[in-house]
Structure formats: structure tokens, C-alpha cells
Design a protein around this motif. Structure first.
Motif, short mmCIF file in Angstrom:
data_model
loop_
_atom_site.label_atom_id
_atom_site.label_comp_id
_atom_site.label_asym_id
_atom_site.label_seq_id
_atom_site.Cartn_x
_atom_site.Cartn_y
_atom_site.Cartn_z
N ALA A 81 0.88 -1.17 0.00
CA ALA A 81 0.00 0.00 0.00
C ALA A 81 0.91 1.21 0.00
O ALA A 81 1.50 1.55 1.04
CB ALA A 81 -0.93 -0.01 1.21
N VAL A 82 1.08 1.84 -1.16
CA VAL A 82 2.12 2.85 -1.32
C VAL A 82 1.61 4.04 -2.13
O VAL A 82 0.57 3.97 -2.80
CB VAL A 82 3.36 2.26 -2.04
CG1 VAL A 82 3.93 1.09 -1.26
CG2 VAL A 82 3.01 1.83 -3.47
N VAL A 83 2.36 5.12 -2.04
CA VAL A 83 2.25 6.25 -2.97
C VAL A 83 3.54 6.28 -3.76
O VAL A 83 4.63 6.12 -3.20
CB VAL A 83 2.03 7.57 -2.22
CG1 VAL A 83 2.26 8.76 -3.13
CG2 VAL A 83 0.63 7.61 -1.63
N ARG A 84 3.44 6.44 -5.08
CA ARG A 84 4.62 6.38 -5.94
C ARG A 84 4.53 7.44 -7.01
O ARG A 84 3.44 7.92 -7.36
CB ARG A 84 4.73 5.00 -6.58
CG ARG A 84 3.53 4.64 -7.46
CD ARG A 84 3.53 3.17 -7.84
NE ARG A 84 2.41 2.85 -8.73
CZ ARG A 84 2.07 1.61 -9.09
NH1 ARG A 84 2.78 0.58 -8.65
NH2 ARG A 84 1.04 1.40 -9.90
N THR A 85 5.69 7.81 -7.53
CA THR A 85 5.70 8.75 -8.65
C THR A 85 5.25 8.04 -9.91
O THR A 85 5.50 6.85 -10.10
CB THR A 85 7.11 9.32 -8.84
OG1 THR A 85 8.05 8.25 -9.01
CG2 THR A 85 7.52 10.16 -7.64
N ARG A 86 4.57 8.75 -10.76
CA ARG A 86 4.09 8.15 -12.00
C ARG A 86 5.24 7.96 -12.98
O ARG A 86 6.29 8.59 -12.87
CB ARG A 86 3.02 9.05 -12.64
CG ARG A 86 1.80 9.28 -11.76
CD ARG A 86 0.82 10.21 -12.43
NE ARG A 86 -0.26 10.60 -11.54
CZ ARG A 86 -1.40 9.92 -11.40
NH1 ARG A 86 -1.60 8.81 -12.11
NH2 ARG A 86 -2.33 10.35 -10.57
N ALA A 131 10.27 7.02 -7.27
CA ALA A 131 10.34 7.12 -5.82
C ALA A 131 9.04 6.55 -5.24
O ALA A 131 7.96 6.71 -5.83
CB ALA A 131 10.52 8.57 -5.37
N VAL A 132 9.15 5.84 -4.11
CA VAL A 132 8.01 5.14 -3.50
C VAL A 132 8.02 5.40 -2.00
O VAL A 132 9.07 5.38 -1.36
CB VAL A 132 8.09 3.62 -3.76
CG1 VAL A 132 6.85 2.92 -3.20
CG2 VAL A 132 8.23 3.32 -5.25
N TRP A 133 6.82 5.62 -1.43
CA TRP A 133 6.64 5.77 0.02
C TRP A 133 5.46 4.89 0.43
O TRP A 133 4.39 4.97 -0.17
CB TRP A 133 6.32 7.21 0.40
CG TRP A 133 7.32 8.24 -0.05
CD1 TRP A 133 8.30 8.80 0.70
CD2 TRP A 133 7.41 8.86 -1.35
NE1 TRP A 133 9.01 9.71 -0.03
CE2 TRP A 133 8.49 9.77 -1.30
CE3 TRP A 133 6.70 8.72 -2.55
CZ2 TRP A 133 8.86 10.53 -2.40
CZ3 TRP A 133 7.07 9.47 -3.64
CH2 TRP A 133 8.14 10.37 -3.56
N GLY A 134 5.64 4.05 1.44
CA GLY A 134 4.51 3.24 1.89
C GLY A 134 4.91 1.99 2.62
O GLY A 134 6.05 1.85 3.08
N GLY A 135 3.96 1.04 2.73
CA GLY A 135 4.15 -0.15 3.52
C GLY A 135 4.11 -1.42 2.71
O GLY A 135 3.57 -1.46 1.59
N GLU A 136 4.68 -2.48 3.29
CA GLU A 136 4.75 -3.79 2.65
C GLU A 136 4.61 -4.86 3.73
O GLU A 136 5.18 -4.74 4.81
CB GLU A 136 6.08 -3.96 1.93
CG GLU A 136 6.32 -5.34 1.34
CD GLU A 136 7.70 -5.48 0.73
OE1 GLU A 136 8.13 -6.61 0.47
OE2 GLU A 136 8.36 -4.44 0.52
N LEU A 145 1.24 14.66 2.65
CA LEU A 145 0.90 13.68 3.68
C LEU A 145 0.37 12.40 3.03
O LEU A 145 -0.43 12.44 2.09
CB LEU A 145 -0.16 14.27 4.61
CG LEU A 145 -0.77 13.34 5.67
CD1 LEU A 145 0.28 12.94 6.70
CD2 LEU A 145 -1.97 14.02 6.35
N VAL A 146 0.81 11.24 3.56
CA VAL A 146 0.34 9.93 3.11
C VAL A 146 -0.12 9.15 4.34
O VAL A 146 0.61 9.04 5.33
CB VAL A 146 1.45 9.14 2.39
CG1 VAL A 146 1.01 7.71 2.11
CG2 VAL A 146 1.85 9.83 1.10
N LEU A 147 -1.35 8.62 4.31
CA LEU A 147 -1.88 7.76 5.35
C LEU A 147 -2.02 6.35 4.79
O LEU A 147 -2.45 6.17 3.65
CB LEU A 147 -3.24 8.25 5.84
CG LEU A 147 -3.31 9.69 6.35
CD1 LEU A 147 -4.74 10.04 6.72
CD2 LEU A 147 -2.39 9.90 7.53
N TYR A 148 -1.68 5.34 5.59
CA TYR A 148 -1.76 3.96 5.10
C TYR A 148 -1.99 3.03 6.28
O TYR A 148 -1.81 3.41 7.45
CB TYR A 148 -0.47 3.57 4.38
CG TYR A 148 0.71 3.37 5.31
CD1 TYR A 148 1.13 2.09 5.66
CD2 TYR A 148 1.38 4.45 5.88
CE1 TYR A 148 2.20 1.90 6.53
CE2 TYR A 148 2.44 4.27 6.74
CZ TYR A 148 2.85 3.00 7.07
OH TYR A 148 3.89 2.81 7.94
N GLY A 149 -2.39 1.78 6.01
CA GLY A 149 -2.55 0.80 7.08
C GLY A 149 -3.52 -0.29 6.70
O GLY A 149 -4.19 -0.25 5.65
#
Length: 641
Positions: free
Chosen positions: A427-432, A558-563, A632-636
Motif C-alpha cells: 500500500a504505497v504512494v509512488r511517482t508516475r 520514488a516510492v513511500w509506503g508499507g509492505e 501527507l500519506v496515510l496507510y494501514g
């Protein structure tokens, strides 16, 4: 009893006549009988007074034994409960033995005459306790739900929900279930599992000058509830009458308290028991020879991996760690290794180098100083207390046998996770996609400690990619493979910050929220990728340009998030804080100050991004974008059942 081994917390005994070492065994107790489990997987019911043993099926007959893949067998059986006392001389034994097994908290049972253990398939969450009441086994899980197991019924592998304690009361606390005078009681415990007595301070969780006389087990609160299973109701008790409860990881019992009016014995007596280990001898010499050969191989491998130390630092971690069952002081040993002998220089491409311990980036992009934090968020402490290692050396965690065994398991994890049919979840946010060129990326991450076991893992990270090359920083709970100093190539320059540090503070929903700033910046002059930490952008070390192909140039993604990952047949752990986002940063897991460094070396908020989750039914991620809190990025997401 032999002296303590620096590599672990176990003790070993020697049988005087034979001079043979005795194997460590975890021995849950039930009705005066102990369940013994040897290093080779043989199991018995042992009566310690009469020395009578009843053979049990081998550990390999548990259905999920291979999926659990525990580092050793000693923690496989967590709790055991008998329906009645065995009668060795009788041919008509009707007792049943129920156990909680494997790190994921499965239920299993055995009846005399069975050749294998029977697994109860119902498992919405890991089970933490069992009791026998009114002719049935009752089990409670970590969500506070109580299930009845009718092992003599039509479908003994199915458990049925009959009640529980509301989550608002449980809320990440530890629950114990026990039968007392014909009633089912649930004890809910809150508090640190280990506390220091003295002047170590409230916020410091890692110390180098450790005095075991200054440690105590602590409980900040406990509550006792009587559960009406017929009506699915519960009521909190203020007194236990003349009963006393003993509850713990391996056993929970109720006994009649002896009252003495003159001495004023309290009306509410409750004792928390520690899990315990004893020892037994296993005389299977062929298996022992094999184990000794493997042990010798590990010893030889350790001699090659652990570098000569100028100084040794012992770090004791005593905060409450969200593991399933075992709570104890964890010790890590860091060797202060000469800068030029650190593992990074074992990499074949770094044999001839001109790096030195006073290295600094030549030309890093200038970072904005307006890093935004929420009002109640606290920066986590990083680094070794006491100043770390001497100048010219770097702290490298000493590798132990247990580490090598875990890495063997983790190599299987990575082969699973890389399989497209059995992949990890994201569950991530990434650049296109496009003609992206990034000289760096970073964010402020909230810190969490999701429950994991066996070969599970859960992680949050910032990642940069170009072609087949990728580098990432963040936090991770569970199995690890090629990370930190164990993967040669990252050159550590700090003498007080080890790569694989344990974050001493973690966030809890509705309570304190801890966070850490992590950045990867490319040196614009020579192409080395630097790891920076904290508000002051502390320069920890770097990945040299020469080890890369794609990342020898700028990054393209670039990627931000969880695995998260769980092996086939087992659930996956929670992502982030283990819950879906509620758009409340006091509770959610998050990335803030999500940023990139563009091709011109400018530090800017991440742009042209998209959110992605491979299964939105299990995990969520929200790209809030630009706001007063910057990007801001929210995940979970919760653990799967």
C-alpha cells in the motif's frame, strides 16, 4: 549448569556421569504435568515427581509446522491444558491435551491413540490463552474473542464464537482466560513488561551500563471480568473472594487462597507468571552428530563474519515489545570495528577505495528547514547512548548463530515474496512513470511495531529505483535477509549510529506518537547516495556510486509506503499500525514531509504521484497531497484472518 553464552540468553546443563550437554526445552505446565519438546522435535508429557513420561506425536505432525518455520523448536508450544489428569496404569484414558502452537497462535489437540496432532482451523486472530471449563475447552485470542472447542463433537476442527471482551477495553493489552470456581474469568493486563528501577529515565529504552538488580517486571493496570458465555455478557469484578489467580504465558490457574484475618490477606490476589524454560537430555546420537556438524559450520561462518573489535558495547532493550507470547530483556552486542575493516569493504567492487572515516558529502542538495510535525508527535531517540564507538571505528552488530538461522529462513521468505503468485502486499504512494530524474527522496515516518511471527514481516520505507537497482530506508518488523551491514556495500561513517538500531520508542494509537526523519540524498559531485536521519540531517553513511548500474545515475521512481508478507497457508500481519486509516494522525500510520530532490538539485514536495494497493479490501493508502502539513500519506490495514 554451564556459564552464560554471550550469543544468547539460554543456559545449558551437563549430565555428570556422561558429560553430555542437555538440550533446552520449553515446558508448559498443566495439572502438574509438563509438555517437553526436544531440539529434535520429540514430545512427551512428563510428570516431574514420578518421572513418568507419556509419548506425544512428533512436532512435525502439526499441520502448520513447516509454515511456522520457527528459528528453533523451543518456543513452538506456547501453552498446554489437560482436560483431566492422565492415569498411566489405566487403559481407558479419556483425557485430551490442548495446546497453542507456532508463533501465529494456532490451536491443536491430541487424544491418547492419535498418531498426529489435530489442528483447529478456526483462527480469526492468534490465540493467547486456553482454559478447560464445564467439559469443554475455551480459548481467547488477541482480539478478546472467546471460542469453544468441541473436540468430541461432529467437527472437532471448528471452534465457535461464544463471547468476549470488547475491543474498547482490550485495546492492545494482554488477555488471559482462566476457570475459577465454576466461572470463566478474563484478566486484562496493561503495562510495560520490564521496567528499570533507578535513574535510567522515562524516555530512554536502551542502556549500555546494565545492572540486572535494577530491573523489575511491571504492570500498570489489570482488570478482571466474569464472562457469562450463555448470554454473551460480561461484568467487571472488584474482588476474587477467597480465590487467587496465577496467569502467564504458559499456564493460568485459580487456587483457593488461605485467609488469615489477623494478617489481612487482600481480597484480590493476582500473580503474573513468567514463561519458563527447563532442560532435558535427548539421547538420539545420530541426530546429535548432525546438529554438532551444523553447529560447527555456523561457528566457522561466524569467525569469518565478525570482525575484530576495538571495543564492545552491550545494548539492552527492555521496552514492551508487541510479540505474541514471550517478554524478556533483549540484548544486542555491537563491536566497534576499524572503519577500514567494516563489512562494506568485503564487496568486490570496493576492494580498492579511498574512503575514510571523516568523509562527508561534497555537494548535497539544500534541504528545506520547514519540516512539519504534528503538535503531539515526538522525534525518536537515535544512536547509541554513551557516545558510541571510538573515533576511527564504526558500530557493527555482532552476528550470532540465531541470526544465521533466521537468515536461512529469510532467504526462503524472499523467494516466496518474489514469486508472482505468492507475492508480498503493498500500500504505497509512488511517482508516475515518465522521464523522471530524482537526486533523492525522503519523509517523516511514524514508528510502529506490528505483531509478526515465523516468516512474516511488515515494513514501511522510502525507496528509490532505476532499472534493476533500488535502495530503501525505513523500519521493519520480522524476518530480514540482505539488510543493513549484513549486505556489504553500505559504508558507515558514524561511530554512534548503527544501521540496524532498534527504535526505542514506538507509537500507540491514542497515546504518544513517535516519528523519525529519513532521507536518501545523492551527492551531486560524485554520485554517492547518502543516508540522512533526524531533524538535523545526520549523515550516517552512503552507498558508493561504483556498486550500481541504474543508480549510477539519478533515480527514475520514488516510492513511500508499507509492505507485508505471510507465507502460504498463514495470515499476513498488520500493515503500519495494524488498522485502516481514520484520518486522525494521533492514531494512523503516516508519512509526512514526503519529498523528492529533482534533477536540478531542488528539494521539493513530491509531485505527480499516485496511490496503489494490490488489495484494497485488505489495505488502504491515501495520498493527501499538498496541505498545511506538506505532502501527507496515510496507510494501514489489519492482520488477515
Amino acid at each position: 549448569m554451564l556459564a552464560e553464552d554471550d550469543d544468547n540468553d539460554y543456559r545449558r546443563f551437563v549430565s555428570a556421569p556422561e558429560g553430555n550437554p542437555i538440550d533446552n526445552l520449553l515446558l508448559p505446565e498443566t495439572l502438574g504435568w509438563l509438555v517437553t519438546l526436544s531440539e529434535t522435535g520429540d514430545m512427551n508429557l512428563l510428570h516431574p515427581i514420578s518421572r513418568v513420561q507419556i509419548p506425544l506425536p512428533h512436532i512435525s505432525t502439526f499441520k502448520y509446522y513447516l509454515e511456522g518455520n520457527m528459528p528453533n523448536n523451543f518456543h513452538f508450544i506456547q501453552m498446554a491444558v489437560l482436560s483431566s489428569r492422565p492415569y498411566v496404569s489405566s487403559k481407558e484414558n479419556n483425557f485430551v491435551l490442548m495446546v497453542i502452537h507456532e508463533g501465529c497462535g494456532y490451536l491443536g489437540f491430541w487424544k491418547p491413540g492419535d498418531k498426529a496432532w489435530t489442528t483447529i482451523e478456526t483462527r480469526p486472530a492468534a490465540f493467547s490463552g486456553i482454559t478447560y471449563y464445564n467439559g469443554q475447552f475455551y480459548a481467547i485470542n488477541f482480539e478478546g474473542n472467546i471460542f469453544v472447542c468441541d473436540v468430541g463433537g461432529r467437527d472437532p476442527t471448528v471452534a465457535h464464537l461464544v463471547g468476549g471482551i470488547p475491543w474498547e477495553i482490550l485495546m492492545y493489552k494482554r488477555a488471559y482466560i482462566v476457570e475459577s470456581k465454576g466461572e470463566v474469568l478474563v484478566v486484562v493486563r496493561d503495562g510495560y513488561d520490564l521496567i528499570f528501577l533507578g535513574d535510567y529515565g522515562d524516555e530512554e529504552d536502551m542502556v549500555t551500563d546494565f545492572d540486572e538488580s535494577r530491573i523489575d517486571y511491571g504492570t500498570s493496570e489489570f482488570r478482571v471480568f466474569k464472562v457469562d458465555l450463555s448470554n454473551r455478557e460480561w461484568v467487571e469484578l472488584q474482588s476474587l473472594g477467597d480465590s487467587a489467580l496465577f496467569v502467564g504465558d504458559n499456564a493460568s490457574i485459580s487456587v483457593q487462597a488461605v485467609q488469615d484475618q489477623q494478617m489481612g490477606i487482600p481480597r484480590l490476589l493476582l500473580v503474573f507468571l513468567l514463561s519458563f524454560q527447563l532442560f532435558d537430555y535427548n539421547g538420539v546420537e545420530g541426530t546429535r552428530d548432525l546438529l554438532e556438524r551444523e553447529d560447527l559450520e555456523l561457528e566457522n561462518q561466524l569467525k569469518l563474519m565478525n570482525k575484530p573489535a576495538v571495543k564492545t558495547i552491550k545494548v539492552y532493550i527492555y521496552r514492551s515489545i508487541a510479540s505474541f507470547f514471550n517478554y524478556r530483556v533483549k540484548r544486542r552486542i555491537y563491536d566497534c570495528v576499524d572503519f577500514y575493516k567494516q563489512p562494506a569493504f568485503d564487496h568486490p567492487l570496493l576492494k580498492n577505495h579511498s574512503f575514510h572515516f571523516e568523509m562527508k558529502p561534497t555537494s548535497l542538495p539544500k534541504r528545506k528547514r520547514n519540516q512539519v510535525s504534528f503538535e503531539d508527535e515526538k522525534p525518536v531517540h537515535i544512536g547509541l547512548i554513551g557516545g558510541g564507538c571510538p573515533v576511527g571505528t564504526v558500530p557493527i552488530r555482532r552476528v550470532t548463530k540465531e541470526d544465521l538461522i533466521r537468515e536461512r529462513n529469510a532467504s526462503e521468505v524472499m523467494s516466496f515474496a518474489n514469486d508472482q503468485t505468492l507475492r508480498a502486499h503493498y500500500a504505497v504512494v509512488r511517482t508516475r512513470g515518465g522521464q523522471n530524474k530524482f537526486n533523492g527522496a525522503g519523509a517523516t515516518l511514524s514508528l510502529h511495531n506490528p505483531r509478526v511471527s515465523g516468516r512474516q514481516y511488515s515494513a514501511a520505507r522510502v525507496k528509490l529505483i532505476n532499472g534493476a537497482d533500488s535502495i530503501e530506508v525505513g523500519w521493519r518488523a520480522g524476518q530480514s535477509h540482505c539488510f543493513n551491514a549484513r549486505c556489504p556495500a553500505f559504508v558507515l561513517v558514524r561511530s554512534d549510529i548503527p544501521l540496524d538500531l532498534v527504535y526505542p520508542q514506538i507509537s500507540f494509537p491514542g497515546k504518544a506518537v513517535y516519528e523519525v526523519q529519513l532521507y536518501i540524498d545523492r551527492d551531486l559531485a560524485n554520485g554517492n547516495w547518502w543516508l540522512l536521519m533526524g531533524h538535523d540531517n545526520t549523515q550516517v553513511g552512503f552507498w558508493p556510486k561504483r556498486i550500481f548500474t541504474g543508480l549510477a545515475e539519478m533515480a527514475s521512481y520514488a516510492v513511500w509506503g508499507g509492505e507485508v508478507f505471510g507465507p502460504p497457508g498463514t495470515p499476513t500481519p498488520g500493515l503500519g499500525n495494524g488498522a485502516f486509516p481514520k484520518f486522525d494522525t494521533h492514531n494512523d500510520s503516516y508519512f509526512t514531509n514526503v519529498e523528492v530532490i529533482d534533477g536540478g538539485g531542488r528539494n521539493i514536495d513530491a509531485y505527480n504521484t499516485e496511490s496503489f494497493a494490490d488489495d484494497y479490501n485488505k489495505y488502504e493508502v491515501f495520498d493527501i497531497g499538498h496541505s498545511s502539513l506538506r505532502h501527507l500519506v496515510l496507510y494501514g490495514g489489519p492482520p488477515s484472518g
